[in-house]
Motif scaffolding. Sequence first.
Motif, mmCIF file in Angstrom:
data_model
loop_
_atom_site.group_PDB
_atom_site.id
_atom_site.type_symbol
_atom_site.label_atom_id
_atom_site.label_comp_id
_atom_site.label_asym_id
_atom_site.label_seq_id
_atom_site.Cartn_x
_atom_site.Cartn_y
_atom_site.Cartn_z
ATOM 1 N N SER A 83 0.795 -1.073 0.187
ATOM 2 C CA SER A 83 0.308 0.112 0.085
ATOM 3 C C SER A 83 0.725 1.323 0.492
ATOM 4 N N GLU A 230 -9.284 1.078 -1.165
ATOM 5 C CA GLU A 230 -9.682 0.317 -1.118
ATOM 6 C C GLU A 230 -8.715 -0.051 -2.522
ATOM 7 N N LYS A 233 -5.722 -0.504 -1.089
ATOM 8 C CA LYS A 233 -5.517 -1.863 -0.283
ATOM 9 C C LYS A 233 -5.190 -1.057 1.113
#
Length: 282
Positions: A83, A230, A233
């Motif tokens: 991320s 999202e 992630k």
Amino acid sequence: MNINYDVIIVADVIRLEEKRLLEEAQNAGLRVLLLNLSSKGFRIGEERLAPYALIRSISMYRSLYSASFLEASGYRAINSSLSILLAGDKALSLPLFFKSGIPIPPTYLALSPETAIGYMTSRRKPLIDKPPIGSWGRLVSIIDSDITAKIVVEHREEIPSPQMKAHLIQDYVQINGEDIRCFVVRGDVVACMKRKAPPGEWRTNVAIGAQTEPFTPTDTVTEISVKAVETIKADYGSVDIGVDKITGEHYLFEVNGVPEFKGLEKTTKANIAKAIIDVVKR
């Protein structure tokens, strides 16, 4: 395995954000250890001190490398190395946002000075030119003429970093010096504010003096914010969105995977630090 803590906070500069996270962790009854990267390194596979590691370095690469090593030792890094990498490099994240159906400004990637100048001189202006990596609005340029394009490209060529020689060239979105920053934690928008560029400036970064005010997110802003975090992630992240004043279209500008939040807490009175610590408690 001798786990003595519930969470470690990994940082190099102890800002108000890290102090707030430490405070909220203690308020939640968590056993917390603050590790300063200025004096602490990591060995792959070393014994864990805690199940969770909050990654909070001000450097994207320090955050990325710390998360990667700690994950190899079994920590659950928040955010993860993947991320942090995706959020930190816009040349990686923008294609993912596009593929996920999130609206982004039309973007062109130029990997040579000739390509960058050729594209910018052939396009209607103004344009925005930015490197893939960077924060606080640094090295983001508004291209309003062919001369400016050449100057910006020549300047970036002198910076000894391959990332700085890559150009993300975007159509200019008519936001009139205003944008929206939202903070998302585990699929929930916990705070939003509107940022207004200071006089004589077009960038809306608080670090350069932008004014802020609370903002109630619309359904569109909420959808873009949640989907953006999202997509990379991430457990949490800050999201910057611009609204074109002419067309009304919304555009995602970027997501930050190790975001500051003191200004957002001050503006909105939201307890963002607690929301992040709650991820550890779940």
